[in-house]
Design a protein around this motif. Structure first.
Motif, PDB file in Angstrom:
ATOM      1  N   HIS A   1     -16.118   3.102 -24.777  1.00 28.34           N
ATOM      2  CA  HIS A   1     -15.545   1.848 -24.269  1.00 28.34           C
ATOM      3  C   HIS A   1     -16.117   1.492 -22.888  1.00 28.34           C
ATOM      4  O   HIS A   1     -16.477   0.355 -22.625  1.00 28.34           O
ATOM      5  CB  HIS A   1     -14.018   1.964 -24.148  1.00 28.34           C
ATOM      6  CG  HIS A   1     -13.320   2.118 -25.465  1.00 28.34           C
ATOM      7  ND1 HIS A   1     -12.083   2.724 -25.590  1.00 28.34           N
ATOM      8  CD2 HIS A   1     -13.676   1.756 -26.715  1.00 28.34           C
ATOM      9  CE1 HIS A   1     -11.710   2.716 -26.867  1.00 28.34           C
ATOM     10  NE2 HIS A   1     -12.663   2.135 -27.570  1.00 28.34           N
ATOM     11  N   LEU A   2     -16.162   2.505 -22.009  1.00 28.70           N
ATOM     12  CA  LEU A   2     -16.598   2.210 -20.637  1.00 28.70           C
ATOM     13  C   LEU A   2     -18.100   1.913 -20.564  1.00 28.70           C
ATOM     14  O   LEU A   2     -18.527   1.072 -19.776  1.00 28.70           O
ATOM     15  CB  LEU A   2     -16.228   3.349 -19.674  1.00 28.70           C
ATOM     16  CG  LEU A   2     -14.731   3.682 -19.537  1.00 28.70           C
ATOM     17  CD1 LEU A   2     -14.474   4.482 -18.279  1.00 28.70           C
ATOM     18  CD2 LEU A   2     -13.842   2.455 -19.555  1.00 28.70           C
TER      19      LEU A   2
ATOM     20  N   THR B   1     -13.104   6.717 -25.195  1.00 27.64           N
ATOM     21  CA  THR B   1     -13.067   6.098 -23.864  1.00 27.64           C
ATOM     22  C   THR B   1     -14.464   5.992 -23.272  1.00 27.64           C
ATOM     23  O   THR B   1     -14.814   4.970 -22.673  1.00 27.64           O
ATOM     24  CB  THR B   1     -12.154   6.918 -22.930  1.00 27.64           C
ATOM     25  OG1 THR B   1     -10.843   6.924 -23.492  1.00 27.64           O
ATOM     26  CG2 THR B   1     -12.107   6.332 -21.530  1.00 27.64           C
TER      27      THR B   1
ATOM     28  N   PHE C   1     -19.670   0.501 -22.959  1.00 26.97           N
ATOM     29  CA  PHE C   1     -19.729  -0.871 -23.480  1.00 26.97           C
ATOM     30  C   PHE C   1     -19.413  -1.886 -22.374  1.00 26.97           C
ATOM     31  O   PHE C   1     -20.128  -2.889 -22.211  1.00 26.97           O
ATOM     32  CB  PHE C   1     -18.742  -1.040 -24.646  1.00 26.97           C
ATOM     33  CG  PHE C   1     -18.587  -2.465 -25.104  1.00 26.97           C
ATOM     34  CD1 PHE C   1     -19.562  -3.056 -25.896  1.00 26.97           C
ATOM     35  CD2 PHE C   1     -17.482  -3.223 -24.738  1.00 26.97           C
ATOM     36  CE1 PHE C   1     -19.439  -4.391 -26.310  1.00 26.97           C
ATOM     37  CE2 PHE C   1     -17.344  -4.546 -25.140  1.00 26.97           C
ATOM     38  CZ  PHE C   1     -18.331  -5.131 -25.934  1.00 26.97           C
ATOM     39  N   LEU C   2     -18.381  -1.630 -21.574  1.00 23.36           N
ATOM     40  CA  LEU C   2     -18.028  -2.552 -20.488  1.00 23.36           C
ATOM     41  C   LEU C   2     -19.168  -2.667 -19.481  1.00 23.36           C
ATOM     42  O   LEU C   2     -19.439  -3.739 -18.940  1.00 23.36           O
ATOM     43  CB  LEU C   2     -16.759  -2.080 -19.766  1.00 23.36           C
ATOM     44  CG  LEU C   2     -15.448  -2.199 -20.541  1.00 23.36           C
ATOM     45  CD1 LEU C   2     -14.303  -1.631 -19.719  1.00 23.36           C
ATOM     46  CD2 LEU C   2     -15.181  -3.657 -20.896  1.00 23.36           C
ATOM     47  N   HIS C   3     -19.814  -1.517 -19.231  1.00 19.11           N
ATOM     48  CA  HIS C   3     -20.930  -1.478 -18.299  1.00 19.11           C
ATOM     49  C   HIS C   3     -22.081  -2.368 -18.811  1.00 19.11           C
ATOM     50  O   HIS C   3     -22.646  -3.165 -18.060  1.00 19.11           O
ATOM     51  CB  HIS C   3     -21.386  -0.023 -18.162  1.00 19.11           C
ATOM     52  CG  HIS C   3     -22.427   0.219 -17.123  1.00 19.11           C
ATOM     53  ND1 HIS C   3     -22.214  -0.022 -15.789  1.00 19.11           N
ATOM     54  CD2 HIS C   3     -23.693   0.699 -17.226  1.00 19.11           C
ATOM     55  CE1 HIS C   3     -23.309   0.286 -15.115  1.00 19.11           C
ATOM     56  NE2 HIS C   3     -24.222   0.734 -15.957  1.00 19.11           N
TER      57      HIS C   3
ATOM     58  N   ALA D   1     -21.728  -4.752 -20.975  1.00 16.14           N
ATOM     59  CA  ALA D   1     -21.249  -6.124 -21.168  1.00 16.14           C
ATOM     60  C   ALA D   1     -21.512  -6.998 -19.934  1.00 16.14           C
ATOM     61  O   ALA D   1     -21.675  -8.213 -20.058  1.00 16.14           O
ATOM     62  CB  ALA D   1     -19.756  -6.128 -21.513  1.00 16.14           C
ATOM     63  N   GLY D   2     -21.564  -6.364 -18.740  1.00 16.29           N
ATOM     64  CA  GLY D   2     -21.833  -7.136 -17.530  1.00 16.29           C
ATOM     65  C   GLY D   2     -23.188  -7.828 -17.599  1.00 16.29           C
ATOM     66  O   GLY D   2     -23.297  -9.027 -17.318  1.00 16.29           O
TER      67      GLY D   2
ATOM     68  N   LEU E   1     -20.983   6.355 -14.419  1.00 21.20           N
ATOM     69  CA  LEU E   1     -21.671   5.060 -14.521  1.00 21.20           C
ATOM     70  C   LEU E   1     -22.138   4.569 -13.153  1.00 21.20           C
ATOM     71  O   LEU E   1     -22.888   3.599 -13.057  1.00 21.20           O
ATOM     72  CB  LEU E   1     -20.729   4.012 -15.143  1.00 21.20           C
ATOM     73  CG  LEU E   1     -20.262   4.301 -16.573  1.00 21.20           C
ATOM     74  CD1 LEU E   1     -19.153   3.344 -16.976  1.00 21.20           C
ATOM     75  CD2 LEU E   1     -21.438   4.185 -17.538  1.00 21.20           C
ATOM     76  N   ASP E   2     -21.665   5.224 -12.083  1.00 13.19           N
ATOM     77  CA  ASP E   2     -21.947   4.743 -10.725  1.00 13.19           C
ATOM     78  C   ASP E   2     -22.735   5.729  -9.868  1.00 13.19           C
ATOM     79  O   ASP E   2     -23.278   5.355  -8.843  1.00 13.19           O
ATOM     80  CB  ASP E   2     -20.626   4.426 -10.007  1.00 13.19           C
ATOM     81  CG  ASP E   2     -19.767   3.461 -10.806  1.00 13.19           C
ATOM     82  OD1 ASP E   2     -20.336   2.473 -11.302  1.00 13.19           O
ATOM     83  OD2 ASP E   2     -18.563   3.705 -10.950  1.00 13.19           O
ATOM     84  N   ARG E   3     -22.725   6.992 -10.267  1.00 12.38           N
ATOM     85  CA  ARG E   3     -23.481   8.005  -9.503  1.00 12.38           C
ATOM     86  C   ARG E   3     -23.892   9.104 -10.465  1.00 12.38           C
ATOM     87  O   ARG E   3     -23.365   9.189 -11.575  1.00 12.38           O
ATOM     88  CB  ARG E   3     -22.603   8.600  -8.387  1.00 12.38           C
ATOM     89  CG  ARG E   3     -21.448   9.448  -8.894  1.00 12.38           C
ATOM     90  CD  ARG E   3     -20.711  10.100  -7.729  1.00 12.38           C
ATOM     91  NE  ARG E   3     -19.486  10.758  -8.165  1.00 12.38           N
ATOM     92  CZ  ARG E   3     -19.411  12.044  -8.515  1.00 12.38           C
ATOM     93  NH1 ARG E   3     -20.476  12.807  -8.479  1.00 12.38           N
ATOM     94  NH2 ARG E   3     -18.269  12.572  -8.900  1.00 12.38           N
TER      95      ARG E   3
ATOM     96  N   THR F   1     -11.566  10.943 -17.680  1.00 13.07           N
ATOM     97  CA  THR F   1     -11.864   9.497 -17.611  1.00 13.07           C
ATOM     98  C   THR F   1     -12.413   9.114 -16.235  1.00 13.07           C
ATOM     99  O   THR F   1     -13.231   8.210 -16.120  1.00 13.07           O
ATOM    100  CB  THR F   1     -10.635   8.609 -17.935  1.00 13.07           C
ATOM    101  OG1 THR F   1      -9.641   8.767 -16.919  1.00 13.07           O
ATOM    102  CG2 THR F   1     -10.051   8.927 -19.296  1.00 13.07           C
ATOM    103  N   LYS F   2     -11.952   9.839 -15.199  1.00 13.12           N
ATOM    104  CA  LYS F   2     -12.499   9.558 -13.853  1.00 13.12           C
ATOM    105  C   LYS F   2     -13.980   9.903 -13.796  1.00 13.12           C
ATOM    106  O   LYS F   2     -14.786   9.155 -13.231  1.00 13.12           O
ATOM    107  CB  LYS F   2     -11.738  10.358 -12.786  1.00 13.12           C
ATOM    108  CG  LYS F   2     -10.331   9.818 -12.551  1.00 13.12           C
ATOM    109  CD  LYS F   2      -9.579  10.652 -11.526  1.00 13.12           C
ATOM    110  CE  LYS F   2      -8.131  10.158 -11.446  1.00 13.12           C
ATOM    111  NZ  LYS F   2      -7.265  11.073 -10.704  1.00 13.12           N
TER     112      LYS F   2
ATOM    113  N   SER G   1     -16.052   7.371 -15.713  1.00 15.24           N
ATOM    114  CA  SER G   1     -16.227   6.150 -14.910  1.00 15.24           C
ATOM    115  C   SER G   1     -17.255   6.377 -13.798  1.00 15.24           C
ATOM    116  O   SER G   1     -18.194   5.592 -13.634  1.00 15.24           O
ATOM    117  CB  SER G   1     -14.874   5.719 -14.332  1.00 15.24           C
ATOM    118  OG  SER G   1     -15.018   4.570 -13.531  1.00 15.24           O
ATOM    119  N   GLN G   2     -17.107   7.484 -13.069  1.00 15.70           N
ATOM    120  CA  GLN G   2     -18.034   7.735 -11.952  1.00 15.70           C
ATOM    121  C   GLN G   2     -19.456   7.995 -12.438  1.00 15.70           C
ATOM    122  O   GLN G   2     -20.421   7.698 -11.735  1.00 15.70           O
ATOM    123  CB  GLN G   2     -17.547   8.920 -11.110  1.00 15.70           C
ATOM    124  CG  GLN G   2     -16.304   8.554 -10.306  1.00 15.70           C
ATOM    125  CD  GLN G   2     -15.836   9.691  -9.412  1.00 15.70           C
ATOM    126  OE1 GLN G   2     -16.626  10.533  -9.005  1.00 15.70           O
ATOM    127  NE2 GLN G   2     -14.551   9.698  -9.100  1.00 15.70           N
TER     128      GLN G   2
END
Lengths: 69, 187
Positions: free
Chosen positions: A43-44, A40, A46-48, A50-51, A15-17, A8-9, A12-13
């Motif tokens: 989901h993440l 997961t 989707f959140l990205h 959603a912004g 999406l950022d790098r 999951t880490k 998440s990352q």
């Protein structure tokens, strides 16, 4: 083998790098066998997304990056 | 634009600006001040706008910079809600066993894309963000709502890149849980 927590880490990352090749391969192998982490990842992502949709919902400019100077 | 035209335009824009600033700052009076300053700055530059869209983009960019100034000011004297952050970390850890595997694997949301069209979804989305501890909520807001790059966020807040990633990871999983419970109806 990655643990789900570490996967999951990386999700998440990711999406950022840009993940390294080793990280991407490890994550890919983990996702093949782990439906909890596949959910997961969706989901993440989707959140990205959603912004940007949140800005649109409130009728905010889609790019807030512009320099105001 | 003439100052009168611009002023009518800004009047219309104000509720959106206020909502935007309050969501980011979690402090209504500081948010209202930032909006006032952005509006005044726009009025002083009325002549330089070709039209309403240009003025709106400009004033949001000004407001964004005011918010970042405020974040920067606050990060010099950070009020870190340690208890809330520890509680969030524990809540996330409890989802995994000792080897780091899911105790109850999360399942897919049904048709999340359709939620984006629903006004009620955005209310829940905002409640869930506001329910996060301050630092994860702020980093998430800067990254996903303002669309800033991680490096820029770390620089503005004076925190390390790895700290930024930890905060984003926690914010995202916390938000996922909140939306699963409060919107996508798993419990």
């Amino acid at each position: 083998m990655l643990s789900c927590k570490d996967a999951t880490k990386l999700i998440s990352q990711g999406l950022d790098r840009r993940l390294s090749l080793v990280e991407r391969m490890g994550l890919h192998l983990h996702l093949l066998i782990c439906h909890g982490c596949r959910a997961t990842e969706k989901h993440l992502v989707f959140l990205h997304e959603a912004g940007a949709a949140w800005r649109q919902h409130h009728d905010l400019p889609s790019t807030l990056q512009g320099d105001s100077k | 634009m003439t100052p009168d035209e611009l002023s009518a335009q800004l009047h219309e824009l104000q509720p959106r600006l206020v909502r935007f600033a309050r969501m980011q700052l979690r402090d209504d009076s500081a948010a209202d001040d930032a909006v006032q300053e952005a509006l005044l700055a726009a009025l002083e530059n009325a002549r330089s706008f070709d039209g309403a869209a240009a003025a709106a983009t400009w004033v949001f960019a000004i407001l964004k910079n005011k918010l970042i100034d405020e974040f920067r000011r606050r990060s010099r004297n950070p009020v870190v809600d340690v208890d809330a952050e520890v509680a969030l970390g524990e809540q996330l850890d409890e989802q995994f066993d000792a080897r780091g595997h899911w105790l109850t694997p999360p399942s897919a949301w049904s048709d999340p894309g359709a939620s984006l069209e629903q006004k009620r979804f955005w209310e829940v989305f905002e409640v869930c963000i506001s329910g996060l501890p301050e630092r994860p909520a702020r980093v998430f807001g800067m990254r996903e709502l303002l669309g800033m790059e991680t490096e820029e966020i770390c620089k503005e807040l004076g925190i390390s890149t790895s700290n930024c990633w930890v905060l984003l990871h926690r914010a995202r999983l916390g938000l996922r849980d909140c939306l699963s419970r409060r919107w996508f109806g798993e419990d």
